[in-house]
Each structure stands twice: as C-alpha cells, then as structure tokens.
Design an enzyme around this catalytic site. Structure first.
Site, short mmCIF file in Angstrom:
data_model
loop_
_atom_site.label_atom_id
_atom_site.label_comp_id
_atom_site.label_asym_id
_atom_site.label_seq_id
_atom_site.Cartn_x
_atom_site.Cartn_y
_atom_site.Cartn_z
N ALA A 18 9.55 39.66 44.54
CA ALA A 18 10.31 38.98 43.49
C ALA A 18 9.96 39.50 42.10
O ALA A 18 10.51 39.03 41.11
CB ALA A 18 10.08 37.47 43.56
N ARG A 23 9.12 48.89 34.99
CA ARG A 23 8.84 50.32 34.82
C ARG A 23 9.85 51.21 35.53
O ARG A 23 9.92 52.40 35.30
CB ARG A 23 7.43 50.66 35.33
CG ARG A 23 6.34 50.30 34.35
CD ARG A 23 4.97 50.41 34.96
NE ARG A 23 4.70 49.32 35.89
CZ ARG A 23 3.59 49.20 36.61
NH1 ARG A 23 2.65 50.12 36.53
NH2 ARG A 23 3.41 48.18 37.42
N TYR A 399 49.50 64.74 54.45
CA TYR A 399 49.73 63.77 53.36
C TYR A 399 51.05 64.09 52.68
O TYR A 399 51.28 65.22 52.23
CB TYR A 399 48.56 63.90 52.36
CG TYR A 399 48.54 62.86 51.28
CD1 TYR A 399 48.72 61.51 51.57
CD2 TYR A 399 48.33 63.22 49.96
CE1 TYR A 399 48.69 60.55 50.57
CE2 TYR A 399 48.29 62.27 48.94
CZ TYR A 399 48.47 60.94 49.26
OH TYR A 399 48.44 60.00 48.26
#
Ligand code: UD1
Ligand code: MG
Length: 467
Positions: A18, A23, A399
């Site tokens: 937790a 850093r 496509y």
C-alpha cells in the site's frame, strides 16, 4: 510453478503493497511495474505459491483497483485463496500489518509478512524463515551489507540476542555503522504479536507506525526475543526506482536462462537473449542471439528461434525454425519454418510443415499442413488449405474500407505471383490462379482462373523512344 516445498496450515502470508512509492515517478502503482514478464507483486506471489500456505492477504491503498485485479489474476495460480484488504491511510508498515491482522480469519495462527516490491526473493529463503521454531514469537530475515544505507539496522546484545531494529533516520552515528540490516520479512506468532501491533505508536523521525518496533517490544516485555535468519543479500533488494527495476529484471532473466540451459536448452549468448520467467522451452531447442520471448510463449523440443526473433504469447512446435521474425499471438506448428523477416500477427495458426518466408505478413489466418507462403505476401482473415502454394506477391484483399472479409483457399490450390484475392472470395481445392490476376469471383475446385487484361504487343513501336 516450482514444486511444493512444505505445507503450512494455519499460516497466512501478508504482502504489504500500500506504500506510495514516490521514487518511481509513475502513475502506475510500483508493484504493477513488470520485470521479466511478471509484475513485481506477481514475483512475490509466485515465490509464495510453492509454500503451501493457508491463505495470502495483500494490503493495498484505496482506489488501487488495478492492484486488486492483479491479485485476483493470481488467485488461480496460488494454491491458497488470495484476497486484498485496504489500508485507508499510509501510516507505516506497522499500521499496514495492523489492518491485515484484523482482516485475517481466526484459523490463522502464524503470519509471514513480506513487502510487495522484492521480486528476487526465492521460495527456499521464505521456507528457511518458516522453519523458525513456531514457539518463537518473531523470526526475521536479516543480512549483512557493505552499504547498509537506508535500511533498518539490527541491534543485538552481548549474547547476540536481537534487541531492536533502528531505522536509518532514527539511528545515531554508531548505530548507522552496523551493517546487519532488517530485510523487512518476518514470520510472526499472531496471538503474541497482534496486540503489540495494535498498540504501536508513531513517535519516530517519520511519524509512522513502524512494524519494526515489534522487535523491541518483544525484547522489553519478556515475551521472547526475535530470531534472525540469515538471508542471501541479493534476494532481499527492494525495487524503489526504475534503475533498480532494470537491475532486478536482469537478475530474474539470468536465473531463468540458467534454469533453461540446465534443462537442455542451448542459449548461444545469454547476455543478449531475453526470456520472460513464464516461458517454457523444450530440450534441444536453440535460442540464437537477440531473441525476445515474452508472455505466455512456449517453445517445443528441438526448435531453433532467432537470431533476433521477438515472440509474444506464441506457441512454437517441436522442430520449428523461427528466424528473425516478429510474432504475436501466433501458433507455429511442428517443423514449420518461418522467416527471415516474417510478421505473424494475432490469430495466425501455421499447421505442421508450413513454410512462411521473407516479408510475409499473416493475421487471423490458418495455413494448412505443408502449405507454402515463401515470400512477399499478405495473408489476412484467411483459410489456406493443406499443401496450397501462395506465390510471391499475393495479397488477400480483406478490407473494403469499412469491413473485413475472409478469403478461403482450398487444399493444394496454386495462387500465382502478384494475385489480388478480393474478399470475400473462395478458391477451390486444387484450383490454379494465373499470375497477376485480380480475383473477385469464386474459383471452383480444379478450375483455372486468369483475371487480367490481355497483353497488347505492338511491333517496333518502342523504337527510338529510349534515346
Ligand atoms: C522497511 C523497514 C526497514 C527495512 C526495510 C527493508 C519499517 C519501519 N522499516 O523500511 O527496517 O530495512 O523495510 O526493505 O518497517 N507499506 C504499506 N503501508 C504503509 C507503508 C508501507 O503497505 O503505510 C508497504 C510498502 O508498500 C512496502 C513495505 O510496506 O512494500 C515496506 O515499506 P517501506 O516504506 O518501503 O519501508 P522501508 O522504509 O523500506
Ligand atoms: Mg522499502
């Protein structure tokens, strides 16, 4: 997963995850940053997996849904149920343990406590901590470091009994010279320690509730001294920034490569081979330099991968050769040969003996046994039958600008060079399509289709044109 080391009914692990980890300078919680294919937290949970604990509890910060999701993803891989508990305010390691103690079921009598950011920890080391006599109220891993800066120092009396842990910021000059440090990993007798943890104050340099103050409280109250267990110093290193993350990843990869080499995999240059810890590779396979194997990838027996192949979530069959290839979510069958310079995209399935050569891209396509796509082709949203031959420069035109359509090519069909197969379209078994065709209509089995303008040849008309 390595095999089970011991069974510990009544023992839970509490993973403290937790903390704020400032850093790291990251929007992603530190424990979710990845090293060698697993999150930092995943490495810690993975080290717990073989121990045979009764349950695992991870302490998380509020609104850490992504950490909770990672924990849930590990549930199936740990043999113990793994859950989370929220520490509402980050008031120190002692506070985090206090929250965890309150959330553990009554059946738990012993608690193994670990930080969530120590990915190098091995199950064997945790087993040595669990081997501390259960009548001792607290066992802790300690190690001696040349540079102990930043760690809590272990204070002992004349007989060597552990008296206290003093944090760097609370230590005086002589205490700072002590090189034995607290690794932050403990095994605790719940009945003895829970009330001490509940009573922890925060009268120290950081204004936090220190878990480490339990050690002094035990020595002071005569409840029995803590016992130190020596840990290998390289295993206890926490990852606090991205430089340490890269260092830890390198160690994890190296360990995995060594395991693989000992299991019969040839790795020509381990310094330039990157294999995630969950990647399995069969005996007699060879990894050539520059190879990256990631995620849920597996490689069979006697395969050759590389140089410079980058595979993510791929299955590579026995005897396959995958030269200089990028592949993601592809299944590469037995004795298939791929590359150099192929790109296999998700949903690619190459059946046994297929050949996919240079500058071929495949996507969402099955290529049947023994079929060949030797060079310069695009095979997308397609079914290619066994033994078919897709010649140089063939494109499945999948496509239309709005939707994707499928191409089906029958067994043993021959698609000539430079053919456009405008999907949806089917070419039947053993049909033959002439080079340079643009196929817009289905071709029946065993038919010959040619779809190109007829050649016009004008004698002499080029004379003088080219100077
Ligand atoms: C701690 C120990 C120190 C030891 C070092 C080893 C204390 C007071 N000190 O210091 O003696 O040498 O670990 O690495 O315990 N966390 C929470 N909630 C909180 C605070 C922390 O869950 O409120 C978690 C962090 O996410 C982390 C772990 O607890 O995983 C340790 O916390 P951290 O702040 O890194 O403690 P250190 O200062 O490194
Ligand atoms: Mg720390």
């Amino acid at each position: 997963m390595s095999e089970q080391l011991t069974e510990h009914p009544g023992t839970a692990a509490v993973v403290l995850a937790a903390g704020r980890s400032t850093r790291f300078r990251s929007a992603t919680p530190k424990v979710l940053h990845r090293a060698a294919g697993r999150s930092l937290l995943g490495h810690v949970l993975g080290a717990l997996a073989p121990l045979g604990l009764e349950r695992v509890l991870v302490v998380v910060a509020p609104d850490a849904q992504d950490v909770e999701a990672e924990v849930a993803a590990w549930d199936a891989q740990l043999r113990a149920p793994v859950t989370t508990v929220v520490q509402l305010e980050q008031r120190g390691t002692g506070d985090a343990l206090d929250v965890a103690m309150a959330a553990l079921p009554d059946s738990i009598t012993r608690v193994l406590v670990l930080p969530g950011d120590t990915p190098l920890l091995r199950p064997e080391t945790l087993a040595s901590l669990l081997a501390v006599d259960p009548s001792v109220p607290l066992g802790m891993l300690t190690t001696v470091l040349d540079d102990p800066f930043g760690y809590g120092r272990v204070l002992r009396d004349g007989e060597g009994q552990v008296l206290e842990v003093v944090e760097e910021r609370d230590a005086d000059a002589s205490q700072r010279r002590i090189r034995e440090i607290n690794a932050g990993m403990y095994v605790l007798d719940r009945a003895v320690v829970a009330p001490i943890v509940a009573a922890l104050g925060s009268d120290n340099a950081q204004g936090e509730r220190y878990l480490t103050d339990v050690v002094a409280a035990l020595a002071r109250d005569g409840a029995g001294h803590g016992v130190a267990v020596d840990a290998p110093s390289h295993e206890i290193a926490g990852v606090n920034d991205r430089a340490q993350l890269a260092d830890a990843a390198a160690v994890l990869r190296r360990r995995h490569l060594e395991r693989l080499m000992r299991a019969g995999v040839s790795i020509i240059d381990p310094a330039h081979t990157y294999v995630d810890v969950d990647v399995a590779i069969g005996e007699e396979s060879v990894l050539l330099p520059g190879t990256i194997l990631e995620g849920a990838t597996s490689v069979g027996v006697g395969a050759v991968v590389g140089p410079s192949s980058h595979l993510t979530d791929c299955i590579v069959g026995d005897g396959a050769i995958v030269h200089s290839t990028r592949a993601d979510g592809a299944t590469i069958g037995t004795d298939v040969e791929v590359g150099p310079f192929a790109h296999l995209r998700p949903g690619t399935r190459l059946e046994a003996g297929v050949r996919v050569g240079a500058f071929v891209q495949t996507k969402n396509a099955t290529v049947g046994e023994g079929a060949k796509v030797p060079h310069l082709a695009y095979v997308g949203d397609a079914e290619v039958g066994a033994g078919a031959n897709i010649a140089c420069g063939v494109v499945t035109v999948n496509y239309d600008g709005r939707e994707k359509h499928r191409t089906t090519i029958g067994e043993g069909a021959f698609i000539g060079c430079g053919t456009m197969l405008v999907a949806p379209v089917t070419v039947g078994d053993r049909a033959f399509v002439g080079a340079g065709s643009t196929i817009t209509e289905d071709v029946p089995p065993e038919a010959l289709a040619i779809a190109r303008a007829r050649q016009v040849t004008k004698e002499g008309r080029a004379a003088g044109r080219l100077g």
